[in-house]
Write a protein that holds these residues in place. Sequence first.
Motif, PDB file in Angstrom:
ATOM      1  N   MET A   1       4.711 -23.630 -14.316  1.00 32.83           N
ATOM      2  CA  MET A   1       3.930 -22.409 -14.425  1.00 32.83           C
ATOM      3  C   MET A   1       4.220 -21.698 -15.738  1.00 32.83           C
ATOM      4  O   MET A   1       5.340 -21.739 -16.248  1.00 32.83           O
TER       5      MET A   1
ATOM      6  N   ASN B   1       2.385 -16.324 -15.531  1.00 33.40           N
ATOM      7  CA  ASN B   1       2.163 -16.523 -14.104  1.00 33.40           C
ATOM      8  C   ASN B   1       3.460 -16.377 -13.305  1.00 33.40           C
ATOM      9  O   ASN B   1       3.437 -15.918 -12.156  1.00 33.40           O
TER      10      ASN B   1
ATOM     11  N   ASN C   1      -2.589  -8.391 -11.245  1.00 35.20           N
ATOM     12  CA  ASN C   1      -2.715  -9.752 -10.722  1.00 35.20           C
ATOM     13  C   ASN C   1      -4.046  -9.879  -9.979  1.00 35.20           C
ATOM     14  O   ASN C   1      -4.105  -9.950  -8.758  1.00 35.20           O
TER      15      ASN C   1
ATOM     16  N   ASP D   1      -0.580 -23.967 -12.189  1.00 39.11           N
ATOM     17  CA  ASP D   1      -1.491 -23.480 -13.231  1.00 39.11           C
ATOM     18  C   ASP D   1      -2.758 -24.327 -13.335  1.00 39.11           C
ATOM     19  O   ASP D   1      -3.852 -23.807 -13.538  1.00 39.11           O
TER      20      ASP D   1
ATOM     21  N   HIS E   1      -5.765 -23.588 -10.477  1.00 35.15           N
ATOM     22  CA  HIS E   1      -6.380 -22.290 -10.225  1.00 35.15           C
ATOM     23  C   HIS E   1      -7.896 -22.435 -10.112  1.00 35.15           C
ATOM     24  O   HIS E   1      -8.495 -23.363 -10.647  1.00 35.15           O
TER      25      HIS E   1
ATOM     26  N   ARG F   1       4.151 -13.703 -10.345  1.00 42.22           N
ATOM     27  CA  ARG F   1       4.643 -14.165  -9.041  1.00 42.22           C
ATOM     28  C   ARG F   1       5.904 -13.423  -8.628  1.00 42.22           C
ATOM     29  O   ARG F   1       6.047 -13.012  -7.474  1.00 42.22           O
TER      30      ARG F   1
END
Length: 439
Positions: A41, A45, A142, A107, A110, A49
Amino acid sequence: MTDTSPAPPQAHALLADGTTVRIRTVLPGDRPQVLRLYEGMSPENLRLRFFTMNRDNPRHDADRMCAPAASRRRALLAESGDEVVGLGEYERLTEGTEADVGLAVSDGWHHRGVGTLLLEHLVSLARSDGITAFSADALSENHEVLKVFGDLGLGVSRHFEGPEVRCTVRLTEDETYLSAVDVRPLSAPAPLKEGQAVKHDMVGSVMTSEVVRATYETPFTEVSQLLKQYRISGLPVVDDDEQVLGVVSETDLMLHRSGDDDPESAHRFRRPARTGKARARESGALARNAGQLMTHPAITVHAEQSIAQAARTMAERRVERLPVVDEEDRLVGIVTRRDLLQVFLRPDAEIRGEVIDEVLVRALRLAPATVGVEVRDGVVTLSGQLERRSEMPVVLRMTRQVDGVIDVVDRLSFRVDDAHPQRSVPGSADMPLERPPGL
């Protein structure tokens, strides 16, 4: 992945692009693959998270996710082959019937529906555990995870506090949720391998890779010469990073020329107030370079999208060509109506054969006589009764992805309502359940 524990319950889920992933319970032996997901990731990101950039966060989370099962916690993963592409979990709060929920998606996966599918399976598990609401903390920036909660179809409330937002998702099933689920395929039969899609051509197989293009500053006269020299009706306009800014077409050029023919004509007659479109046309008429002349923003497609999707986009947006971009929205090709025409000239008999052989028999392992398939002018009509309700959206979506299919008419019914078992009629287990009108 190897583990000595009994094989966990699992489901094969169909994603928006026609590929499949396997969704199952996280096991202790999955730790290396879970950690690999986090390691792949991007820093941004990871920050979204975990809220911080602590390098130990992925390791600690992998340890927690893969710990032996606890009565208050459920953890699921989505995998394609040996790669974990998504994670979802909830943990019941100490008191009450609410649980904290969390999601993480690789990633490269998505915008394909992985998070939504994981969340739907978590909702199903939570209901069986007596949980009535999910809560989740997220950074207000986000947007992707907030959209996943919103798209689920359940009631969502949000409470903003500084840079964070706390979402509460009520797990009460209503018609809004049922309608949202009905348009999303929930599962695919196990014989379909992870990552496998129904055989159909992608845009990348018919696009032109050597693209005639312009930059924002390309003069009007040069754009006109390019269209004439290469005998094309339009071209994309790109920036220094090859990202598509817009498209210049012959129509744009004609508007420019009509506006330049007689600059005094605008003052000879009184005209009504101009609409937004009229002002845009006049702006094009006064343009001196491609950036001022182009239609923007550009409508684009990705090389891995199906030809059927590209054709529908062209029809819906009434355009003659689509720039083709990669995962970073950089120009890699262009596809025109003429490129797509060859696919939609397939004989009806050939389309019917592929629906039966590729979709029903090979992918879904159904007997050929289970579903009636009629094709006329590219429109496929499916009729008959399937065993389970959850099979219906899978059959419909895979059929739509077959080359040459213009539309699909759904006349299917089901025997067992496995998507909403609580709605079945008592004592009717052996009776066919017809789908309610409008579903």
